[in-house]
Design an enzyme around this catalytic site. Sequence first.
Site, PDB file in Angstrom:
ATOM      1  N   SER A 205       0.807  -1.223   0.000  1.00 18.57           N
ATOM      2  CA  SER A 205       0.000   0.000   0.000  1.00 18.57           C
ATOM      3  C   SER A 205       0.840   1.273   0.000  1.00 18.57           C
ATOM      4  O   SER A 205       0.370   2.314  -0.431  1.00 18.57           O
ATOM      5  CB  SER A 205      -0.959   0.016   1.182  1.00 18.57           C
ATOM      6  OG  SER A 205      -0.257   0.195   2.388  1.00 18.57           O
TER       7      SER A 205
ATOM      8  N   LYS B 115       0.473   4.811   6.707  1.00 15.17           N
ATOM      9  CA  LYS B 115      -0.048   5.620   5.604  1.00 15.17           C
ATOM     10  C   LYS B 115       0.490   7.041   5.710  1.00 15.17           C
ATOM     11  O   LYS B 115       1.076   7.430   6.707  1.00 15.17           O
ATOM     12  CB  LYS B 115      -1.588   5.679   5.628  1.00 15.17           C
ATOM     13  CG  LYS B 115      -2.288   4.348   5.663  1.00 15.17           C
ATOM     14  CD  LYS B 115      -2.186   3.589   4.383  1.00 15.17           C
ATOM     15  CE  LYS B 115      -2.968   2.275   4.515  1.00 15.17           C
ATOM     16  NZ  LYS B 115      -2.396   1.207   3.779  1.00 15.17           N
TER      17      LYS B 115
END
Length: 170
Positions: A38, A92
């Site tokens: 990701s 993230k």
Amino acid sequence: MRSASFIWNVCKSSFTFGLIGLTVSDRFASVVPVRGLSMSPTFNPPDNSSSFGLFTDDHVLVEKRCLTDYKFSHGDVVVFCSPRNYKERQIKRITGMPGDWISVPFSYDAVKIPEGHCWVEGDNPTDSLDSRSFGPIPLGLIRGRVTHILWPPQRVQKIDKKLPRSGLSF
């Protein structure tokens, strides 16, 4: 008698170093493995095609002093507890802070980030479960800011603040 004294000293030293290590890991910094794609290409770039995950996955330094005043900004890479499963940790990039408006991909909608929350996105939008799926996250779920890649040795570097091309606030 001498061996009992030696064992006692080893136990005391081990316990002391364990407490110091736990305190440093909890309050100041820790090393965290990065799993998945990701955040590729920032972490775990696609050229790491080996199946030896332990040796090829990036390991990053997470500083925790930022948690005292929640000092975060756009572009910071953070480790946080997943809002869907508190046992799961995710990494993230912050793309929206309280008060920002974020355009929702594949929609004409916009979301205003509420106070005490932020918007996080992975650098690889096609393979990332992030705020585009679960919305803004509370700042209280953040466990630290990623500052450096420490492993593998050929990838040791400082993490730059940057914003992805998509999902920018307006």
